[in-house]
Scaffold this active site. Structure first.
Site, short mmCIF file in Angstrom:
data_model
loop_
_atom_site.label_atom_id
_atom_site.label_comp_id
_atom_site.label_asym_id
_atom_site.label_seq_id
_atom_site.Cartn_x
_atom_site.Cartn_y
_atom_site.Cartn_z
N HIS A 218 -21.26 28.43 -39.12
CA HIS A 218 -22.20 28.97 -38.13
C HIS A 218 -23.45 28.10 -38.09
O HIS A 218 -23.68 27.29 -38.98
CB HIS A 218 -22.59 30.42 -38.50
CG HIS A 218 -23.40 30.49 -39.77
ND1 HIS A 218 -22.83 30.41 -41.02
CD2 HIS A 218 -24.73 30.59 -39.98
CE1 HIS A 218 -23.77 30.47 -41.95
NE2 HIS A 218 -24.96 30.57 -41.34
N ASP A 220 -27.77 28.63 -37.49
CA ASP A 220 -28.73 29.73 -37.62
C ASP A 220 -29.53 29.91 -36.33
O ASP A 220 -29.94 28.93 -35.70
CB ASP A 220 -29.70 29.45 -38.78
CG ASP A 220 -29.01 29.49 -40.14
OD1 ASP A 220 -27.91 30.08 -40.24
OD2 ASP A 220 -29.58 28.93 -41.09
N HIS A 275 -22.98 25.07 -40.80
CA HIS A 275 -22.80 25.17 -42.25
C HIS A 275 -21.91 26.36 -42.58
O HIS A 275 -21.72 27.25 -41.76
CB HIS A 275 -24.15 25.25 -42.98
CG HIS A 275 -25.08 26.30 -42.47
ND1 HIS A 275 -25.76 26.19 -41.27
CD2 HIS A 275 -25.47 27.49 -42.98
CE1 HIS A 275 -26.52 27.26 -41.08
NE2 HIS A 275 -26.34 28.08 -42.11
N ARG A 284 -22.40 34.07 -56.88
CA ARG A 284 -23.44 33.19 -56.34
C ARG A 284 -24.42 34.00 -55.50
O ARG A 284 -24.02 34.92 -54.79
CB ARG A 284 -22.80 32.09 -55.50
CG ARG A 284 -23.80 31.18 -54.81
CD ARG A 284 -23.08 30.04 -54.07
NE ARG A 284 -24.05 29.11 -53.51
CZ ARG A 284 -24.59 29.24 -52.30
NH1 ARG A 284 -24.24 30.24 -51.51
NH2 ARG A 284 -25.47 28.37 -51.87
O1 LIG Z 1 -25.71 31.12 -49.00
C1 LIG Z 1 -25.96 30.05 -48.48
O2 LIG Z 1 -26.03 29.00 -49.11
C2 LIG Z 1 -26.19 29.96 -46.98
C3 LIG Z 1 -26.57 31.25 -46.33
C4 LIG Z 1 -26.61 31.14 -44.84
O3 LIG Z 1 -26.12 30.22 -44.24
C5 LIG Z 1 -27.26 32.22 -44.04
O4 LIG Z 1 -27.71 33.22 -44.62
O5 LIG Z 1 -27.34 32.04 -42.80
FE LIG Z 2 -26.88 30.14 -42.20
#
Ligand SMILES: O=C(O)CCC(=O)C(=O)O
Ligand SMILES: [Fe+2]
Length: 336
Positions: A218, A220, A275, A284
């Site tokens: 996705h 952001d 990403h 994690r």
């Molecule tokens: O957890 C991550 O490293 C990325 C989180 C992410 O891409 C988001 O919250 O939009």
């Molecule tokens: Fe993200």
């Protein structure tokens, strides 16, 4: 002034697109969470790595501008956010996700709501579910925190409010540097009321990490996103011509990435980096701050001299509505 909650209110989600799996009682990855093409999820290491930039570097403006234009992301060190605040925020995040499922469900995100506990908003666009649970905060988390810890919520609220405040100041500073390097006039920056949303992410320990996915690919919906990841790897960004590149955790560094709004405003000079998150056998955590101008801000692409605008201008609120309906196809609706 319109708010993010108003922008999302028109797109209520079904409960099955909000309630996470009960990870505590799940011993194997269910079919609903097994992603096809899992070969693609096995990491390779022979690729270039994301630039690491020191905010105190005398060349910082050019370095950040170059990273934004080439990668759409970078890791930031010496960022000035107190390290004990990062530690406290991560430990409060861990405390929240360690609560029993029935407790977390008390603060489930409402179907047309923005804040609270639930799975990623992008879920309805994919056939499979993600190995993920999240908690979204905008402003004070008091109402939810009081339900989670009736007698013990002050620490969570203080840390999360302070975290948002400090991250907003950092995001403003980074945006200024990026605008300077792209020669976007500072007037564009006079936002009375920028919004930040804090997204706490948890990727529980996974019994079959090569078949599950933490977050699907996705971009952001932000100007910039500032992310703190725990010491467990998992985040990957997609680089044209290279493929998926892992963003290896560096102690105390922050990952900064360009969101859709800066991509539009920069007339596509900065890629809104795609990403995703892989899962591991170990739990994690990450904390993402999405930094946005006010909802009624008009995004007018600023083209380099001699170049034509690639997108029509659009208010942030309109773009968020288009994205809520069409996800990654959203940009094609404003393309010129
Ligand atoms: O957890 C991550 O490293 C990325 C989180 C992410 O891409 C988001 O919250 O939009
Ligand atoms: Fe993200």
């Amino acid at each position: 002034m319109s708010t993010l909650s108003e922008a999302y209110r028109d797109f209520p989600l079904h409960l099955h697109h909000i309630i996470p799996l009960d990870f505590n009682s799940t011993r194997a990855v269910p079919e609903s969470h097994i992603w096809p093409n899992s070969d693609d999820l096995i990491s390779s290491h022979d690729h270039p790595s994301l630039p690491v930039i020191d905010l105190n570097d005398p060349q910082v403006t050019q370095l950040i501008g170059h990273a934004c234009e080439t990668w759409g992301a970078f890791q930031l060190v010496n960022h000035g956010i107190p390290l004990n605040l990062l530690k406290d925020a991560e430990s409060e995040t861990r405390r929240l996700f360690s609560l029993p499922t029935r407790q977390k469900l008390k603060v489930l995100r409402a179907p047309g709501g923005t804040t609270g506990y639930g799975i990623a908003r992008i879920t309805p666009f994919f056939a499979k579910y993600m190995w993920h649970e999240g908690f979204t905060i905008i402003g004070s988390p008091f109402d939810h925190a009081k339900q989670l810890w009736p007698h013990d919520h002050a620490q969570f609220c203080d840390v999360m409010e302070n975290y948002q405040k400090k991250m907003r100041i950092l995001a403003e500073r980074l945006t200024k540097l990026i605008f300077e390097s792209l020669e976007i006039s500072e007037e564009e920056l006079i936002w009375v009321d920028s919004t930040t949303a804090l997204q706490l992410n948890s990727y529980p320990s996974c019994p079959d990490p090569n078949r599950a996915l933490g977050l699907a690919p996705h971009t952001d919906t932000s100007m910039l996103t500032i992310l703190h990841q725990s010491s467990i790897s998992g985040l990957q960004i997609f680089k044209e011509g290279v493929g998926w590149v892992s963003v290896m955790p560096i102690a105390d560094a922050l990952v900064v990435n360009v969101g859709d709004l800066l991509h539009i405003l920069s007339n596509a000079r900065c890629p809104n980096v795609l990403h995703r998150v892989l899962v591991r056998e170990r739990h994690r955590l990450s904390m993402a701050v999405f930094y946005c101008p006010p909802m009624d801000f008009n995004l007018v692409p600023v083209a380099k001299s001699g170049q034509a605008p690639k997108y029509r201008s659009v208010t942030e609120k309109e773009f968020i509505s288009i994205k809520a309906k069409h996800l990654e196809k959203a940009l094609s609706f404003i393309k010129l």
